[in-house]
Design a protein around this motif. Structure first.
Motif, PDB file in Angstrom:
ATOM      1  N   ALA A   1       0.817  -1.460   0.176  1.00 26.94           N
ATOM      2  CA  ALA A   1       0.125   0.027   0.088  1.00 26.94           C
ATOM      3  C   ALA A   1       0.704   1.074   0.115  1.00 26.94           C
ATOM      4  O   ALA A   1       1.846   1.201   0.623  1.00 26.94           O
ATOM      5  N   GLN A   2       0.397   2.155  -0.543  1.00 25.86           N
ATOM      6  CA  GLN A   2       1.282   3.540  -0.772  1.00 25.86           C
ATOM      7  C   GLN A   2       0.621   4.683  -0.215  1.00 25.86           C
ATOM      8  O   GLN A   2      -0.640   4.914  -0.110  1.00 25.86           O
TER       9      GLN A   2
ATOM     10  N   LYS B   1      -0.805   8.231   0.605  1.00 25.19           N
ATOM     11  CA  LYS B   1      -1.092   9.316  -0.265  1.00 25.19           C
ATOM     12  C   LYS B   1      -1.102  10.698   0.482  1.00 25.19           C
ATOM     13  O   LYS B   1      -0.669  11.549   0.123  1.00 25.19           O
TER      14      LYS B   1
ATOM     15  N   LEU C   1      -3.432   3.859  -0.505  1.00 22.27           N
ATOM     16  CA  LEU C   1      -4.036   3.167  -1.800  1.00 22.27           C
ATOM     17  C   LEU C   1      -3.362   1.646  -1.894  1.00 22.27           C
ATOM     18  O   LEU C   1      -2.350   1.682  -1.884  1.00 22.27           O
TER      19      LEU C   1
ATOM     20  N   THR D   1      -1.938  -1.061  -3.496  1.00 23.33           N
ATOM     21  CA  THR D   1      -1.565  -1.053  -4.876  1.00 23.33           C
ATOM     22  C   THR D   1      -1.521  -2.609  -5.375  1.00 23.33           C
ATOM     23  O   THR D   1      -1.393  -2.751  -6.531  1.00 23.33           O
ATOM     24  N   GLU D   2      -1.268  -3.623  -4.505  1.00 22.25           N
ATOM     25  CA  GLU D   2      -1.148  -4.809  -4.731  1.00 22.25           C
ATOM     26  C   GLU D   2      -1.496  -5.646  -3.605  1.00 22.25           C
ATOM     27  O   GLU D   2      -1.070  -5.374  -2.396  1.00 22.25           O
TER      28      GLU D   2
ATOM     29  N   ARG E   1     -12.015   1.531   6.526  1.00 22.26           N
ATOM     30  CA  ARG E   1     -12.607   1.871   4.873  1.00 22.26           C
ATOM     31  C   ARG E   1     -13.640   2.757   5.310  1.00 22.26           C
ATOM     32  O   ARG E   1     -14.667   2.347   5.644  1.00 22.26           O
TER      33      ARG E   1
ATOM     34  N   SER F   1      -7.012  -5.045  -3.278  1.00 27.60           N
ATOM     35  CA  SER F   1      -6.151  -4.077  -4.175  1.00 27.60           C
ATOM     36  C   SER F   1      -6.916  -3.220  -5.089  1.00 27.60           C
ATOM     37  O   SER F   1      -8.308  -3.535  -5.344  1.00 27.60           O
ATOM     38  N   GLY F   2      -6.644  -1.844  -4.954  1.00 26.85           N
ATOM     39  CA  GLY F   2      -7.157  -0.871  -5.755  1.00 26.85           C
ATOM     40  C   GLY F   2      -8.076   0.043  -4.981  1.00 26.85           C
ATOM     41  O   GLY F   2      -8.812   1.094  -5.565  1.00 26.85           O
ATOM     42  N   GLN F   3      -8.166  -0.349  -3.806  1.00 28.55           N
ATOM     43  CA  GLN F   3      -9.157   0.392  -2.828  1.00 28.55           C
ATOM     44  C   GLN F   3      -8.570   1.179  -1.992  1.00 28.55           C
ATOM     45  O   GLN F   3      -7.195   0.966  -1.705  1.00 28.55           O
ATOM     46  N   GLU F   4      -9.223   2.140  -1.505  1.00 26.96           N
ATOM     47  CA  GLU F   4      -8.373   3.223  -0.617  1.00 26.96           C
ATOM     48  C   GLU F   4      -8.579   2.806   1.033  1.00 26.96           C
ATOM     49  O   GLU F   4      -9.815   2.234   1.199  1.00 26.96           O
TER      50      GLU F   4
END
Length: 828
Positions: free
Chosen positions: A736-737, A739, A754, A756-757, A785, A795-798
């Protein structure tokens, strides 16, 4: 008329008593005893007279009118009995005093006679010594006078020598009457005080114990007489020095050294103290110091070694005339489950394999077979399991011919290769038996081809190694195999001397409950007989019984004959050499020497390491976990094989430690040792006795029984694997990155991320990466969440993340999410 009228009375009055006694007479006969007291006068009937009141009419004793007033018949009878008892006691005491006086007189007389006899004997002894001393002095004086006269005669001229010579001859003749009288007196016992029995044992001395109850030896009496003679002569004669050859080992006790030199212990200790050694008679000195002492006392030293006790076991030189043909010793070797024991069963017409646990041989069996042609063959059957390497090695060392059994459907296997190497190392001829040719998958040609890789070239392939195709099930090829063995034995021309002290090798040893230590011995030289005294390794004994391979007792066993030997004092090691000696003392000395040598060798091996090595080993041991076990087996070879297998189990983290191994049933001592060390007990073909079972149940000691070595090794390996730390494996499940970073009241800094994987999980571990460098590792405090706390984010969710006890997070940092998995490890 008064009571005493007409009676004559004789009595004594007066005295300090309360009353007087009179004796009355009537017509010349004693009738009554009259007792007068101060108050009244009582008439007591005479003892033996009629009772009062019971006499004839007219007698005083029987007339109540004549009895004192107030005395009844019963009272009068009681008084009479008391008077009689008093007189009887007085007579008895007088007799007792007289007997005691006689006994005391007899004792005084006996002591007086003993003292006189002892004094007389002492006078006789002194007179004898005095007479002997006078005789010695007289002889010495005569010898001196004769020497003087001889010197005077030599100085005179020859012409004047005749007269002195006549005078010299006359002198003894003039003294002859005196000497004759003296001899006559001595012959009659007058001149020596009747000391004919001087120095001889008398009855009195024997009864009283002599001098303190201990008789002096002949040597002591001679020394006493010599001292008395020297004292009487006034000129002591020095005793001649006896030079002895003193054997001195590497270390000797001071008192033993003095005994070997025949010197006083005090003198030896004094000499050592003069040399500056403050020792006592019970201390040990080295050989160099003992050599100085021996030389100082004037003796010859002979240096000996403790190993000299084995000189009695030196090889006997044998001539060709003494050698006679002997049966060959054939060892069956090969891989496990290739049919070695079954093949031997077919040859022996026996069923040995049916008695083996798991169908595999776990002992060395020794048998003797007589073929149809009359040839006698001795067979050794060795186990094929990998753990029994030492057994196969021993079998190859004592054998003449090796029969290599290879299964036609399994070909060459690891233990087959090992057996080939053992045979080559022992330099014994080999015969290949290709077994199981009755199987559908049998391929004898493949076996021959694979044997080429190990430099075993059979005759069918133009080599010199005999090969025979056999089947233990159908019996095919057995006669050809026996013929091949007999041919090979004939080529070897095996001979031995049966008429010498026996020598043999221990094939196997065990501790039998009923028979004690039992060793299976293959006699190699000589003949072992019942009653022979022998030494084997660190043990010794006397042959109590010999049992052959069929269980029958035999009187003797010649060369190449395997027998069980009973009568050992302990269980020997398999592979030890048995030697027959002459005496039990020799056997005991050799066994003690070997035991001490082995003990010193073990101690030296433990002390050989340097301090650095010991510290390094201790440091390594801190990181190594040990599994302690105790091993008890039925025979020595199995115990040895199990210990060797245990040593191979383990790695740099875990190892198996055999605290103790032995032969025989599991005892209470074994349970105590296991309880103290927290170790299980492994019993191989043995059981615990009743007391050991009860103690094990009380103390919680685990006892496991095995009959197949595979199971034992597998269980120990599994237990040792349990000591290995589990392997921790990390599985990365997502990234996760960050932001944005937010500050939330009551929570701290929260990272807006986010995924990412992969996936982000609340229970997973996380690492914070900044410029691909790990700056923090920990766990998540929260995973949200939107406004809800969730377990995972795909993956792809914040999502929002907050670290446990860590707030130094920045945008563009990367969060690595992973899970740990524990994997159990096992030993290979």
């Amino acid at each position: 008329m008064s009571e005493n009228d007409g009676k004559k009375t004789l009595g004594v009055r007066g005295g300090p008593r309360a009353g007087n006694v009179k004796q009355s007479f009537s017509h010349g006969r004693t009738k009554n005893v009259v007792v007068e007291t101060k108050r009244k006068r009582v008439v007591v009937p005479k003892p033996g007279a009629a009772k009062p009141g019971g006499g004839r009419p007219g007698q005083a004793g029987g007339d109540p009118s004549k009895r004192p007033a107030g005395i009844s018949d019963a009272e009068m009878e009681r008084r009479m009995r008391a008077l009689q008892a008093a007189k009887a006691r007085e007579v008895e005491e007088a007799a007792k005093r007289e007997a005691e006086e006689k006994a005391r007189e007899e004792e005084r007389r006996r002591r007086r006679e003993e003292a006189e006899a002892k004094e007389r004997e002492e006078r006789e002894r002194e007179a004898a010594l005095k007479a002997k001393a006078e005789e010695e002095a007289r002889k010495k004086k005569e010898a001196e006078e004769a020497a003087k006269r001889a010197a005077a005669e030599a100085a005179q001229p020859k012409k004047e020598a005749a007269a002195p010579a006549r005078n010299l001859k006359a002198a003894p003749s003039s003294a002859t009457p005196e000497r004759k009288k003296e001899r006559d007196d001595r012959g009659r016992g007058k001149g020596r005080g009747d000391n004919r029995r001087s120095g001889k044992l008398t009855v009195n001395q024997a009864l009283t114990g002599g001098e303190g109850g201990r008789q002096k030896s002949m040597a002591a009496m001679k020394r006493k007489q010599e001292r008395a003679r020297q004292k009487a002569m006034g000129a002591p004669v020095e005793r001649e020095k006896v030079v002895r050859d003193v054997q001195v080992p590497e270390a000797i006790v001071v008192s033993e050294l003095a005994n070997r030199m025949a010197e006083r212990v005090a003198d030896v200790v004094k000499s050592l103290m003069k040399m500056g050694m403050m020792v006592t008679q019970n201390q040990t000195i080295d050989a160099d110091t003992a050599e100085l002492i021996v030389e100082e006392f004037g003796h010859n030293i002979q240096r000996v070694s403790d190993a000299d006790v084995e000189d009695v076991l030196q090889q006997v030189e044998e001539s060709d005339d003494d050698l006679k043909p002997r049966p060959p010793v054939v060892t069956i070797m090969g891989h496990v489950d290739h049919g070695k024991t079954s093949l031997l069963d077919a040859i022996r017409n026996a069923k040995v394999v049916s008695g083996e646990a798991g169908g595999i041989t776990q002992h060395i069996g020794a048998y003797q077979v007589t073929t149809d042609n009359g040839a006698v063959l001795s067979f050794l059957d060795t186990p094929g399991h990998a753990a029994f390497t030492s057994m196969r090695s021993r079998g190859a060392q004592v054998t003449d011919i090796v029969v290599l059994v290879v299964a036609a459907d399994d070909s060459v296997m690891p233990q087959t290769i090992e057996a080939i190497n053992h045979a080559k190392a022992a330099e014994v001829p080999m015969i290949v038996a290709i077994n199981k040719i009755d199987r559908p998958a049998a391929d004898p040609q493949k076996v021959r081809a694979e044997l080429l890789q190990h430099e075993v070239i059979v005759e069918e392939m133009s080599g010199d190694v005999q090969d025979v195709e056999v089947s233990a099930i159908t019996g095919q090829g057995l006669d050809e195999l026996l013929d091949a063995i007999a041919l090979q034995a004939e080529i070897l021309e095996l001979k031995a001397n049966p008429d010498r002290a026996a020598e043999g090798a221990v094939i196997e040893a065990q501790l039998d409950v009923g028979r004690g230590p039992v060793a299976t011995v293959l006699v190699q030289k000589g003949t072992l007989k019942q009653g022979d005294i022998f030494v084997v390794g660190e043990q010794y004994g006397k042959v109590r019984a010999l049992v052959d391979d069929k269980g029958a007792r035999v009187k003797e066993a010649g060369p190449s004959v395997p027998v069980e030997v009973l009568g050992l004092n302990g269980t020997p090691e398999a592979g030890d050499v048995l030697n027959v000696v002459e005496t039990e003392a020799q056997a005991r000395e050799i066994a003690e020497y070997r035991h001490n040598a082995a003990k010193e060798k073990r101690a030296a091996a433990g002390a050989a390491a340097t301090l650095e090595q010991l510290m390094q080993k201790a440091k390594e041991d801190e990181n190594v976990q040990e599994l302690p076990i105790l091993v008890k087996a039925d025979v020595q070879g199995s115990a040895e094989a199990i210990v060797q297998a245990m040593e191979k189990i383990g790695n740099e983290e875990v190892r198996v430690r055999v605290l103790h191994y032995g032969v025989g049933a599991i005892t209470e001592t074994d349970v105590g040792l296991a309880e103290a060390s927290g170790a299980p007990i492994m019993g191989f073909n043995v059981r615990a006795n009743a007391s050991a079972r009860n103690t094990a149940n009380q103390k919680g000691v685990e006892i496991r029984y095995y009959s197949v070595i595979y199971d034992l090794v597998d269980d120990v390996k599994a237990a040792a694997s349990g000591l290995l730390s589990a392997e921790i494996r990390e599985n990365f499940i997502g990234y996760a990155q960050i932001k944005e970073v937010f500050k939330v009241t009551g929570v701290g800094k929260v990272a807006g991320c986010l995924v990412t994987e992969g996936v982000a999980r609340r229970s997973a571990g996380v690492r914070l990466l900044r410029d691909n460098v790990v700056i923090h590792e920990g766990t998540l405090k929260t995973l949200k969440r939107f406004k809800d706390e969730v377990k995972e984010v795909l993956s792809g969710q914040e999502c929002g993340m907050a670290f446990e006890n860590y707030d130094d997070i920045r945008p563009d940092d990367v969060i690595e999410i992973f899970e740990r998995e524990e994997i159990e490890r096992k030993l290979d």
